[in-house]
Design an enzyme around this catalytic site. Sequence first.
Site, PDB file in Angstrom:
ATOM      1  N   ASP A   1       0.735  -1.102   0.043  1.00 55.00           N
ATOM      2  CA  ASP A   1      -0.124   0.060   0.217  1.00 55.00           C
ATOM      3  C   ASP A   1       1.021   1.279  -0.126  1.00 55.00           C
ATOM      4  O   ASP A   1       1.842   1.097   0.400  1.00 55.00           O
ATOM      5  CB  ASP A   1      -1.166  -0.073   1.232  1.00 55.00           C
ATOM      6  CG  ASP A   1      -2.176   0.708   1.066  1.00 55.00           C
ATOM      7  OD1 ASP A   1      -2.345   1.489   0.080  1.00 55.00           O
ATOM      8  OD2 ASP A   1      -3.044   0.737   1.889  1.00 55.00           O
TER       9      ASP A   1
ATOM     10  N   ASP B   1      -8.844   3.375  -3.325  1.00 61.79           N
ATOM     11  CA  ASP B   1     -10.022   3.627  -2.156  1.00 61.79           C
ATOM     12  C   ASP B   1     -11.254   4.381  -3.033  1.00 61.79           C
ATOM     13  O   ASP B   1     -11.260   5.456  -3.425  1.00 61.79           O
ATOM     14  CB  ASP B   1      -9.710   4.457  -1.329  1.00 61.79           C
ATOM     15  CG  ASP B   1      -8.500   4.036  -0.416  1.00 61.79           C
ATOM     16  OD1 ASP B   1      -8.168   2.851  -0.526  1.00 61.79           O
ATOM     17  OD2 ASP B   1      -7.799   4.729   0.576  1.00 61.79           O
TER      18      ASP B   1
ATOM     19  N   GLU C   1       2.857   6.959  -2.455  1.00 60.97           N
ATOM     20  CA  GLU C   1       2.419   8.199  -3.136  1.00 60.97           C
ATOM     21  C   GLU C   1       2.953   9.331  -2.379  1.00 60.97           C
ATOM     22  O   GLU C   1       3.301  10.438  -3.106  1.00 60.97           O
ATOM     23  CB  GLU C   1       1.119   8.281  -3.674  1.00 60.97           C
ATOM     24  CG  GLU C   1       0.538   7.067  -4.239  1.00 60.97           C
ATOM     25  CD  GLU C   1      -0.098   5.866  -3.116  1.00 60.97           C
ATOM     26  OE1 GLU C   1      -0.600   4.883  -3.801  1.00 60.97           O
ATOM     27  OE2 GLU C   1      -0.082   6.332  -2.020  1.00 60.97           O
TER      28      GLU C   1
END
Length: 772
Positions: free
Chosen positions: A417, A483, A420
């Site tokens: 995950d 998401d 970024e």
Amino acid sequence: MKIMDGNWHVRQNFDLNQPLEVFDARVKDGNLVIRATTWPMNDRANQINARLIILTFSAPMEGMIGVKSEHFRGGLDKGPHFDLYPDEGFAPEIEITDEFATLKSGNLTARVAMNGRWNLEFLRDGKPITGSDYKAGGHAIDHDDNDRTHMFERLSLGVGTKVYGLGERFTEFVKNGQMVDIWNRDGGANTDQAYKNIPFFLTNRGWGVFVNNPGRVEFEIGSEKVHKALFSVPGESLEYYVIDGPDPKGVIDRYTKLTGRPALPARWSFGLWLTTSFTTEYDEATVTGFLDGMAERDIPLHVFHFDCFWMRGLHWCDFEWDPETFPEPEAMLKRYKERGLNICVWINPYIAQESKLFDEGKENGYLIKRPDGSVWQWDRWQPGQAVVDFTNRQACDWYAGYLKDLVGQGVDCFKTDFGERIPVDVAYHDGSDAETMHNYYTFLYNKVVYEALQETKGEDEAVLFARSATTGGQQFPVHWGGDCYSDYESMAESLRGGLSLGLSGFGFWSHDIGGFEATAEADVYKRWCAFGLLSSHSRLHGSKSYRVPWLYDEEAVDVLRFFTKLKMRLMPTIYEAACEAPKTGLPVMRAMMLEFPEDRSCDALDRQYMLGEKLLVAPVLDRAGNAEIYLPKGRWTHLLSGEEVEGGSWRVENHDFMSLPLYVRPSSLIVWGAVDDKPDYDYAEGALFALYALEDGKTAKATIFADKGVKTQALAVSRDGNTLTVNASDADRPWRLRLQNVTSVASAGDAGIAETAEGVILEGKGNITVTL
């Protein structure tokens, strides 16, 4: 970045240096080098205070031409750089005449006019496909931004040219009219921000562009000048590649040959994944209850994922199981693996100050630092959070060591995950430019994790579930859409993102079945189950609520069971498509324009897709069960009902929750597996080849692959009038062939014949001839 203010004026406080005419051209190191002046050179006096743009044309492989445009060449190149894989043995043809300077790479030619105003054309077989004319590209100085400089180019978009790709983008599928900022952000799945920004686009006209810059690249796709694709980078140098297909598939093939092919994921990863969800309360008893519930309801489950709170809160990442909820993790994982499950755990590249890894990382220089030498930290996501510096080889080994320990406990794969939120006010161990590293960081992060799995699980067993990416990240599958919300609009947004990523060189993609944020209504969940199980990879995941089907309604249990088992039966056909990705870069989930590039009605389709080249899938995105779909020309067969319909037009259909528009392409051979409870079985054992609507003069083919993409059996069926010729690649292996919607045959050689409600089934060996 927009350069112009409308059509006539340059943006206020911008100065431009743009190629006006060619000063000279020469061949250097196998490349074509052109010096272009920014004002007329009528006599020697004009050479005083002259400004040049130097353009170097190269060809890394056939059908591809690189252009490097430079103003000042004296800057520091700190990196990082994309890993590229050119064809070392390829050499272009270069010719310089009084009229043109040309570099030819296969059927693609770059041609620069030696006289008159600046003109650069790219030609396919002698016909222009795009180009850069007078005042299209050059060098810009932004006086409003501390005289920051940029290099830019505008390539022409012909009438009807549509642009796609540029990463996993949730905005409109066709990128014409959009400004796209190649800058990785954690912005969710319903904005113009993206987790996976790829500086590459392709067109419906069979050519594409890759900008070779890992940092920020800004695209104006018909949004500054409506028939131009502008791209710009900060600094004094711009390098891009024009790639000819000459069709969209060929563009992806060549692009991924240059930047890296997708790896082939392990077959177990194609099964159904279930997670704990994000912030829900869970422990071993909760997880075991989920597993028991799925087994009691006969829903095949193949991967269980532990999300963030397998570790203690405020300690992410310390790679230690929370002792209160999972006191005996190795014993627990052993029990789960005895059920036939593979195990995934959540990780990220961030180190909270409370983690024991923080002190280790600080002491050894494994964390990204500020320019003054202190550790870079902030309080977002985790208190005092730091970031691992993957430009430090020792830091990579240190981080990977903890992952290898987890593999030793029984973990099979990692959900990588984040990646970024990477700062730019920092100094890297290897001296890389911080702004350029912002996007590239995710490549290093996922590579370290992927290679750790290769070392511990084996070359062919490494599997990620990654959120962030840049060019080259396709080599480390699988990627998922981040998401999203839990409604029909988000289903559509997610699909757009996945199709765009597939057109950006990524072969395998997934999404959160049922949506991530909030909790879906039961109808949305059930429709999403069908969509999710007809995707490359299939994962049930949420944020604040669980995603097991019985929490929605009992019909959801039936729907999830039905589509999970359907995918398992279709695994020979899905895996056949998957095996193409390492060879050609083609995605498993394909935009319609990729499979039907000549059908203009397919150009903008983003609510349906091809699963491989043979199956058309249109998720139902409507509460009433209505779906509006387009079928290209030919006779299509609904996979579930067997109904044949004529294509070449739009259709409006209504489906209950046990169905959706799922059509077999005309003249296709689908392989049905004999097992419906797991994805990794012997696909050839008991397989049924099913022939759908074979047209006269056509041949339908299917290949069965075993583990690691090893070919085990192939069948080809050709039609000439009322005669079918069946060719088996392995004459010693028996085969079963169903002629879908054929009620009887006149003869079939030595093959056994059985008539069923769905069609005639033939059983035989080797090659035979069938008379209808």
